[in-house]
Design a protein around this motif. Structure first.
Motif, PDB file in Angstrom:
ATOM      1  N   VAL A  86       0.849  -1.195   0.000  1.00  0.00           N
ATOM      2  CA  VAL A  86       0.000   0.000   0.000  1.00  0.00           C
ATOM      3  C   VAL A  86       0.883   1.243   0.000  1.00  0.00           C
ATOM      4  N   VAL A 136       0.606   5.467   0.244  1.00  0.00           N
ATOM      5  CA  VAL A 136      -0.308   6.544   0.623  1.00  0.00           C
ATOM      6  C   VAL A 136       0.410   7.892   0.605  1.00  0.00           C
ATOM      7  N   PRO A 193      -0.800  11.366   2.073  1.00  0.00           N
ATOM      8  CA  PRO A 193      -1.880  12.068   2.778  1.00  0.00           C
ATOM      9  C   PRO A 193      -2.142  13.470   2.242  1.00  0.00           C
ATOM     10  N   PHE A 236      -5.269  14.092  -1.892  1.00  0.00           N
ATOM     11  CA  PHE A 236      -5.020  12.823  -1.191  1.00  0.00           C
ATOM     12  C   PHE A 236      -4.990  11.677  -2.193  1.00  0.00           C
ATOM     13  N   TYR A 237      -4.045  10.746  -1.988  1.00  0.00           N
ATOM     14  CA  TYR A 237      -3.938   9.572  -2.857  1.00  0.00           C
ATOM     15  C   TYR A 237      -3.512   8.369  -2.022  1.00  0.00           C
ATOM     16  N   ALA A 238      -4.189   7.256  -2.235  1.00  0.00           N
ATOM     17  CA  ALA A 238      -3.803   5.996  -1.595  1.00  0.00           C
ATOM     18  C   ALA A 238      -4.099   4.857  -2.560  1.00  0.00           C
ATOM     19  N   ALA A 240      -6.715   2.492  -6.576  1.00  0.00           N
ATOM     20  CA  ALA A 240      -6.481   3.759  -5.876  1.00  0.00           C
ATOM     21  C   ALA A 240      -7.769   4.462  -5.482  1.00  0.00           C
ATOM     22  N   ASP A 266      -5.759  10.567   5.792  1.00  0.00           N
ATOM     23  CA  ASP A 266      -4.912   9.380   5.846  1.00  0.00           C
ATOM     24  C   ASP A 266      -5.810   8.162   5.964  1.00  0.00           C
ATOM     25  N   LEU A 267      -5.235   6.988   5.909  1.00  0.00           N
ATOM     26  CA  LEU A 267      -5.987   5.748   6.085  1.00  0.00           C
ATOM     27  C   LEU A 267      -5.633   5.140   7.429  1.00  0.00           C
ATOM     28  N   THR A 318      -7.038   0.619   5.428  1.00  0.00           N
ATOM     29  CA  THR A 318      -5.937   0.036   4.663  1.00  0.00           C
ATOM     30  C   THR A 318      -6.246  -1.413   4.311  1.00  0.00           C
TER      31      THR A 318
END
Length: 230
Positions: free
Chosen positions: A95, A97, A99, A121-123, A139, A147-148, A153
């Motif tokens: 993963v 991330v 934030p 934001f990107y995860a 994504a 955040d995750l 997650t």
């Protein structure tokens, strides 16, 4: 799973086996990105694959099979948000991330960050082949920084595994169709579909836990607000 269990970049053979690049939208993948955006409460989500041609004449690209809210169909290597694909020398993890994209030196001037839709934001969780090669990414993105947590997650990883299982079911179905057309007999197995059902059930369980946590959090915030007002 550790970073040592993953392989990036994936071989061209692994990607060609999927027969996924430049294909038309399919409900099974569209449903996943819509579910991801709703469950993780983001405005955008996407399933993409990393196309690294064998010949230098063809450019590297990140191609999106399914997307909701996200405007780009393809991204160049320098535009890819998924750092392990954009920079193979970076640390590889399941993963990845970011934030706050505005705080990222690499991406704060990105056309989709400095301009519409103004991503912040990107995860993403890596989508893996059966041989643990990173073929793509699942994504979620948003226009606000965040955040995750551990549960979110886990949910994103589960969604990436669902996408991988659906890819395998798709490959299996196409192979069976070709065998049927050629008159070749084969024993049909439901292993890929069974895996999809297992992952779907696990995803729904995690989704319910997340919803319960959100309700509990809102209740606690409301109680604290009332106490402060009192």
């Amino acid at each position: 799973m550790t970073a040592r269990d993953l392989v990036l970049p994936a071989t061209r053979e692994s990607l060609e086996r999927l027969e996924i690049l430049d294909t038309k939208p399919e409900p099974s993948f569209d449903d996943l990105v819509q579910r991801a955006a709703a469950a993780l409460q983001t405005t955008m989500a996407g399933i993409s694959f990393f196309d690294a041609p064998d010949t230098p004449a063809l450019p590297w690209r990140e191609w999106f099979k399914a997307r909701v809210g996200f405007p780009a169909q393809t991204l160049s290597r320098s535009e890819s948000f998924f750092l392990p694909a954009a920079d193979p020398t970076s640390t590889l993890s399941r993963v990845f991330v970011i934030p706050d994209l505005l705080a990222s030196k690499r991406l704060r001037d990105h056309r989709l960050v400095s301009g519409p839709p103004n991503l912040c934001f990107y995860a993403a969780a890596a989508i893996l082949s059966p041989t643990r090669e990173v073929v793509g990414a699942f994504a979620v993105m948003d226009t606000v920084s965040r955040d995750l947590d551990a549960r979110e997650t886990e949910m994103l990883i589960n969604l990436a595994d669902l996408a991988a299982a659906r890819l395998e079911a798709r490959v299996h179905a196409r192979n069976e169709q070709r065998r049927a057309q050629s008159g070749e007999y084969s024993d049909f197995t439901e292993s890929a579909e069974d895996r999809i059902q297992e992952l779907t059930a696990e995803f729904l369980r995690i989704e319910q836990l997340l919803e319960d946590e959100i309700v509990a959090r809102k209740h606690a915030e409301g109680k604290l607000r009332n106490e402060k007002e009192f």
